[in-house]
Design a protein around this motif. Structure first.
Motif, PDB file in Angstrom:
ATOM      1  N   GLU A  33       8.559   8.197 -10.716  1.00  0.00           N
ATOM      2  CA  GLU A  33       8.890   9.109 -11.810  1.00  0.00           C
ATOM      3  C   GLU A  33       7.653   9.764 -12.412  1.00  0.00           C
ATOM      4  OE1 GLU A  33      11.250   7.091 -14.692  1.00  0.00           O
ATOM      5  OE2 GLU A  33      12.695   6.338 -13.218  1.00  0.00           O
ATOM      6  N   TYR A  34       6.491   9.148 -12.264  1.00  0.00           N
ATOM      7  CA  TYR A  34       5.285   9.624 -12.934  1.00  0.00           C
ATOM      8  C   TYR A  34       4.228  10.188 -11.988  1.00  0.00           C
ATOM      9  CZ  TYR A  34       6.776   7.751 -17.399  1.00  0.00           C
ATOM     10  OH  TYR A  34       7.456   7.522 -18.571  1.00  0.00           O
ATOM     11  N   LEU A  35       4.344   9.921 -10.683  1.00  0.00           N
ATOM     12  CA  LEU A  35       3.323  10.335  -9.730  1.00  0.00           C
ATOM     13  C   LEU A  35       3.918  11.246  -8.661  1.00  0.00           C
ATOM     14  CD1 LEU A  35       1.536   6.875  -9.254  1.00  0.00           C
ATOM     15  CD2 LEU A  35       0.956   8.710 -10.861  1.00  0.00           C
ATOM     16  N   PRO A  36       3.089  11.936  -7.896  1.00  0.00           N
ATOM     17  CA  PRO A  36       3.593  12.785  -6.814  1.00  0.00           C
ATOM     18  C   PRO A  36       4.386  11.969  -5.800  1.00  0.00           C
ATOM     19  CG  PRO A  36       1.272  13.253  -7.259  1.00  0.00           C
ATOM     20  CD  PRO A  36       1.616  12.015  -8.039  1.00  0.00           C
ATOM     21  N   PRO A  37       5.224  12.617  -4.995  1.00  0.00           N
ATOM     22  CA  PRO A  37       6.005  11.894  -3.972  1.00  0.00           C
ATOM     23  C   PRO A  37       5.085  11.087  -3.048  1.00  0.00           C
ATOM     24  CG  PRO A  37       6.793  14.139  -4.184  1.00  0.00           C
ATOM     25  CD  PRO A  37       5.529  14.066  -4.998  1.00  0.00           C
ATOM     26  N   PHE A  38       5.540   9.899  -2.679  1.00  0.00           N
ATOM     27  CA  PHE A  38       4.731   9.049  -1.798  1.00  0.00           C
ATOM     28  C   PHE A  38       5.638   8.164  -0.963  1.00  0.00           C
ATOM     29  CE2 PHE A  38       5.282   6.651  -5.743  1.00  0.00           C
ATOM     30  CZ  PHE A  38       5.616   5.373  -5.300  1.00  0.00           C
ATOM     31  N   THR A  39       5.039   7.589   0.062  1.00  0.00           N
ATOM     32  CA  THR A  39       5.729   6.618   0.903  1.00  0.00           C
ATOM     33  C   THR A  39       4.968   5.293   0.844  1.00  0.00           C
ATOM     34  OG1 THR A  39       4.476   7.310   2.851  1.00  0.00           O
ATOM     35  CG2 THR A  39       6.610   8.370   2.479  1.00  0.00           C
ATOM     36  N   LEU A  40       5.624   4.242   1.306  1.00  0.00           N
ATOM     37  CA  LEU A  40       4.967   2.943   1.427  1.00  0.00           C
ATOM     38  C   LEU A  40       4.459   2.842   2.855  1.00  0.00           C
ATOM     39  CD1 LEU A  40       7.508   0.695  -0.519  1.00  0.00           C
ATOM     40  CD2 LEU A  40       5.564   2.009  -1.387  1.00  0.00           C
ATOM     41  N   SER A  86       0.060   6.455 -19.901  1.00  0.00           N
ATOM     42  CA  SER A  86       1.512   6.666 -19.849  1.00  0.00           C
ATOM     43  C   SER A  86       2.131   5.911 -18.686  1.00  0.00           C
ATOM     44  CB  SER A  86       1.823   8.158 -19.739  1.00  0.00           C
ATOM     45  OG  SER A  86       1.240   8.701 -18.562  1.00  0.00           O
ATOM     46  N   VAL A  87       1.393   5.793 -17.565  1.00  0.00           N
ATOM     47  CA  VAL A  87       1.904   5.038 -16.424  1.00  0.00           C
ATOM     48  C   VAL A  87       2.003   3.554 -16.768  1.00  0.00           C
ATOM     49  CG1 VAL A  87       1.529   4.424 -14.016  1.00  0.00           C
ATOM     50  CG2 VAL A  87       0.936   6.717 -14.812  1.00  0.00           C
ATOM     51  N   ARG A  88       0.945   3.025 -17.398  1.00  0.00           N
ATOM     52  CA  ARG A  88       0.989   1.606 -17.794  1.00  0.00           C
ATOM     53  C   ARG A  88       2.119   1.357 -18.792  1.00  0.00           C
ATOM     54  NH1 ARG A  88      -1.622  -1.856 -21.810  1.00  0.00           N
ATOM     55  NH2 ARG A  88      -2.932  -0.151 -22.566  1.00  0.00           N
ATOM     56  N   ARG A 116       0.845  -1.192   0.000  1.00  0.00           N
ATOM     57  CA  ARG A 116       0.000   0.000   0.000  1.00  0.00           C
ATOM     58  C   ARG A 116       0.878   1.240   0.000  1.00  0.00           C
ATOM     59  NH1 ARG A 116      -3.948   0.376   4.974  1.00  0.00           N
ATOM     60  NH2 ARG A 116      -1.947   0.702   6.022  1.00  0.00           N
ATOM     61  N   THR A 117       0.483   2.257  -0.737  1.00  0.00           N
ATOM     62  CA  THR A 117       1.215   3.518  -0.787  1.00  0.00           C
ATOM     63  C   THR A 117       0.412   4.613  -0.078  1.00  0.00           C
ATOM     64  OG1 THR A 117       0.286   4.517  -2.795  1.00  0.00           O
ATOM     65  CG2 THR A 117       1.953   2.792  -3.098  1.00  0.00           C
ATOM     66  N   SER A 118       1.029   5.753   0.111  1.00  0.00           N
ATOM     67  CA  SER A 118       0.346   6.898   0.717  1.00  0.00           C
ATOM     68  C   SER A 118      -0.460   7.691  -0.294  1.00  0.00           C
ATOM     69  CB  SER A 118       1.372   7.821   1.398  1.00  0.00           C
ATOM     70  OG  SER A 118       2.290   8.327   0.429  1.00  0.00           O
ATOM     71  N   LEU A 119      -0.393   7.309  -1.567  1.00  0.00           N
ATOM     72  CA  LEU A 119      -1.112   8.027  -2.626  1.00  0.00           C
ATOM     73  C   LEU A 119      -2.613   7.804  -2.516  1.00  0.00           C
ATOM     74  CD1 LEU A 119       1.194   7.157  -5.652  1.00  0.00           C
ATOM     75  CD2 LEU A 119       0.865   9.456  -4.695  1.00  0.00           C
ATOM     76  N   GLN A 120      -3.379   8.833  -2.901  1.00  0.00           N
ATOM     77  CA  GLN A 120      -4.822   8.738  -3.011  1.00  0.00           C
ATOM     78  C   GLN A 120      -5.222   8.778  -4.480  1.00  0.00           C
ATOM     79  OE1 GLN A 120      -7.305   8.515  -0.499  1.00  0.00           O
ATOM     80  NE2 GLN A 120      -5.599   8.058   0.880  1.00  0.00           N
ATOM     81  N   ALA A 121      -6.425   8.288  -4.759  1.00  0.00           N
ATOM     82  CA  ALA A 121      -6.904   8.205  -6.139  1.00  0.00           C
ATOM     83  C   ALA A 121      -6.853   9.551  -6.843  1.00  0.00           C
ATOM     84  CB  ALA A 121      -8.328   7.653  -6.159  1.00  0.00           C
ATOM     85  N   ASN A 122      -7.152  10.637  -6.119  1.00  0.00           N
ATOM     86  CA  ASN A 122      -7.178  11.952  -6.757  1.00  0.00           C
ATOM     87  C   ASN A 122      -5.793  12.470  -7.118  1.00  0.00           C
ATOM     88  OD1 ASN A 122      -6.186  12.682  -4.252  1.00  0.00           O
ATOM     89  ND2 ASN A 122      -8.013  13.819  -3.606  1.00  0.00           N
ATOM     90  N   GLN A 123      -4.753  11.734  -6.723  1.00  0.00           N
ATOM     91  CA  GLN A 123      -3.393  12.117  -7.088  1.00  0.00           C
ATOM     92  C   GLN A 123      -2.919  11.408  -8.363  1.00  0.00           C
ATOM     93  OE1 GLN A 123      -1.928  11.293  -2.854  1.00  0.00           O
ATOM     94  NE2 GLN A 123      -0.629  13.025  -3.440  1.00  0.00           N
ATOM     95  N   MET A 167      10.609  -7.181  -8.972  1.00  0.00           N
ATOM     96  CA  MET A 167       9.618  -6.522  -9.822  1.00  0.00           C
ATOM     97  C   MET A 167       8.952  -5.372  -9.095  1.00  0.00           C
ATOM     98  SD  MET A 167       7.260  -8.875 -12.272  1.00  0.00           S
ATOM     99  CE  MET A 167       7.280 -10.292 -11.207  1.00  0.00           C
ATOM    100  N   MET A 168       8.610  -5.607  -7.828  1.00  0.00           N
ATOM    101  CA  MET A 168       7.965  -4.555  -7.043  1.00  0.00           C
ATOM    102  C   MET A 168       8.867  -3.332  -6.956  1.00  0.00           C
ATOM    103  SD  MET A 168       5.243  -3.606  -5.476  1.00  0.00           S
ATOM    104  CE  MET A 168       4.262  -5.050  -5.062  1.00  0.00           C
ATOM    105  N   LYS A 169      10.165  -3.532  -6.775  1.00  0.00           N
ATOM    106  CA  LYS A 169      11.097  -2.406  -6.745  1.00  0.00           C
ATOM    107  C   LYS A 169      11.056  -1.625  -8.058  1.00  0.00           C
ATOM    108  CE  LYS A 169      14.493  -4.545  -3.609  1.00  0.00           C
ATOM    109  NZ  LYS A 169      15.883  -5.094  -3.535  1.00  0.00           N
ATOM    110  N   LEU A 170      11.007  -2.353  -9.167  1.00  0.00           N
ATOM    111  CA  LEU A 170      10.973  -1.707 -10.478  1.00  0.00           C
ATOM    112  C   LEU A 170       9.698  -0.897 -10.664  1.00  0.00           C
ATOM    113  CD1 LEU A 170      12.366  -4.633 -12.666  1.00  0.00           C
ATOM    114  CD2 LEU A 170      13.499  -2.433 -12.240  1.00  0.00           C
ATOM    115  N   VAL A 171       8.567  -1.477 -10.253  1.00  0.00           N
ATOM    116  CA  VAL A 171       7.282  -0.782 -10.417  1.00  0.00           C
ATOM    117  C   VAL A 171       7.233   0.457  -9.532  1.00  0.00           C
ATOM    118  CG1 VAL A 171       4.782  -0.967 -10.169  1.00  0.00           C
ATOM    119  CG2 VAL A 171       6.078  -2.899 -11.070  1.00  0.00           C
ATOM    120  N   ILE A 172       7.650   0.329  -8.271  1.00  0.00           N
ATOM    121  CA  ILE A 172       7.642   1.471  -7.358  1.00  0.00           C
ATOM    122  C   ILE A 172       8.547   2.585  -7.896  1.00  0.00           C
ATOM    123  CG2 ILE A 172       8.283   2.270  -5.051  1.00  0.00           C
ATOM    124  CD1 ILE A 172       5.687   0.682  -5.105  1.00  0.00           C
ATOM    125  N   GLY A 173       9.715   2.199  -8.391  1.00  0.00           N
ATOM    126  CA  GLY A 173      10.628   3.182  -8.970  1.00  0.00           C
ATOM    127  C   GLY A 173      10.008   3.890 -10.155  1.00  0.00           C
TER     128      GLY A 173
END
Length: 402
Positions: free
Chosen positions: A259-266, A101-103, A87-94, A249-255
């Motif tokens: 690059e494409y989303l606002p700053p977040f934490t796990l 482009s993310v996919r 789970r990340t700290s990101l919300q849907a509205n972010q 893989m998870m490291k690659l996806v999080i990385g």
């Protein structure tokens, strides 16, 4: 209320009961379960999860406890296949309005299908830890070298890759619109080679010593036999490889997301669980080998992941430690029709309709993964309410397929 039926409740000597957590099961899978129940090595009973369906080697969704023996084909060839979620700290509205482009970025970063990393040192640290076990495997079993094209390079460059079939990477939202990353993969080409190699050895051994197996795919190694210890070592390595593969893989996806989303934490510890594996556990007063083929461990308070099909809900669950299921639960929705049947029955338009709201491939190449080819995940969950509690309900917004 959960649904459960019992086969062979008044079984003849040598045949154990089969406890099934659904009434939605095809005849061929029932026959497969009956064959497993006849084996002299099976202890107490066989448990079949609500996503149960016909499998190769053994029934998908089966939990098989054995005494002093392991069935390689029940573990299968995708050794250690399983799930990873965080789970990340990101919300849907972010998230951006368009997720294409993310996919595309995830697909470019994580090799999918038959692709692999081009550089042999792409996941150098992870491979360094796995290398001694790989060297021992190839030294003891030179047949594995013949089963893989450039075997050393194959297993190294496939660390941190998705594969094909029902493997996926998803970005999901939970009931609070918090963003999760979830993925599904296993031990790739090296796990397949290990599985095939030892399945052949088990069949060969059984042909010499035992002639009345109900199914040749149920050939097993007994403790003390020529290949038992070798298989245990190999399958444990394969399971660790699968876990590391998902972790990388998870490291690659999080990385990529950074690059494409606002700053977040796990915000939650990652869940990394196998659903095709064998492990030694204690059940009903006996130490046994538990093979979960398409099932996850659901020990009391243990977190697990039960994904739905592409376009349906998925669940983060907490185990109840139910002894009747050997502290196990379903690993997903479970197929209700074969891949060929799905391709014949459904169209690309059906796929588009059933994956509305999910940014994913919608071409004929993934038609066999259409949600309607799978059981209703909510019915599956209802049938195992005495095995797990739901902690989070996830819905996909991005799905990357191999």
């Amino acid at each position: 209320m959960p649904v459960k039926m019992v086969l062979n409740a008044k079984a003849s000597p040598g045949t154990v009961p089969v406890k099934i957590y659904t009434k939605e099961i095809e005849h061929a899978a029932l026959e497969q379960l009956k064959n497993i129940a006849q084996l002299p090595i099976v202890y107490s009973h066989v448990a079949a999860m609500p996503d149960v369906h016909l499998g190769k080697g053994a029934t998908v969704g089966s939990v098989i406890p054995t005494v002093g023996a392991i069935i390689p084909a029940a573990v299968g060839v995708d050794i250690g296949c399983g799930m990873n979620a965080v789970r990340t700290s990101l919300q849907a509205n972010q998230l951006p309005d368009s997720l294409k482009s993310v996919r595309a970025a995830i697909e470019a970063r994580v090799p999918v299908g038959f692709a692999r990393h081009k550089m042999i040192n792409a996941r150098e640290s992870a491979c360094k830890d796995l290398a001694p076990g790989a060297d021992r495997l190839f030294e003891k079993h030179p047949a594995l070298l013949k089963m893989l094209r450039d075997p050393q390079r194959t297993w190294v460059t496939q660390v941190g890759t998705l594969g094909g079939g029902n493997h996926f990477i998803e970005i999901c939202l939970d009931e609070s619109d918090q963003v999760w990353v979830m993925l599904h993969s296993g031990s790739r080409g090296i796990g397949n080679a290990i599985g095939q190699h030892f399945i052949k050895l088990a069949r060969k051994d059984m042909a010499v010593h035992i002639h009345n197996l109900p199914d040749r795919d149920l050939a097993y190694f007994s403790e003390g036999s020529q290949h038992f210890d070798d298989y245990v070592e190999a399958v444990n390595w394969g399971q660790e490889y699968a876990r590391v593969n998902r972790q990388e893989m998870m490291k690659l996806v999080i990385g990529c997301l950074r690059e494409y989303l606002p700053p977040f934490t796990l915000t939650s510890e990652a869940i990394n669980c196998h659903h095709n594996y064998v492990v030694r556990e204690a059940h009903f007063g006996r130490d046994v080998f538990v093979t979960r083929k398409g099932a996850i461990s659901a020990q009391r308070d243990q977190l697990g992941i039960i994904p739905g099909s592409m376009g349906s809900r998925s669940y983060i669950v907490r185990g109840k430690g139910n002894p009747e299921s050997f502290c196990s639960c379903a690993h997903g929705a479970g197929r209700k029709m074969s891949r060929n049947a799905a391709r014949k029955r459904f169209t690309r338009r059906d796929l588009e309709e059933q994956t509305k709201g999910v940014d994913c491939r919608k071409d004929s190449g993934v038609l066999d993964e259409i949600p309607a080819a799978y059981k209703d995940i909510d019915r599956v969950m209802g049938n195992q309410s005495d095995l797990v509690d739901v902690v989070h309900t996830l819905r996909q917004v991005i799905c990357v397929k191999g």
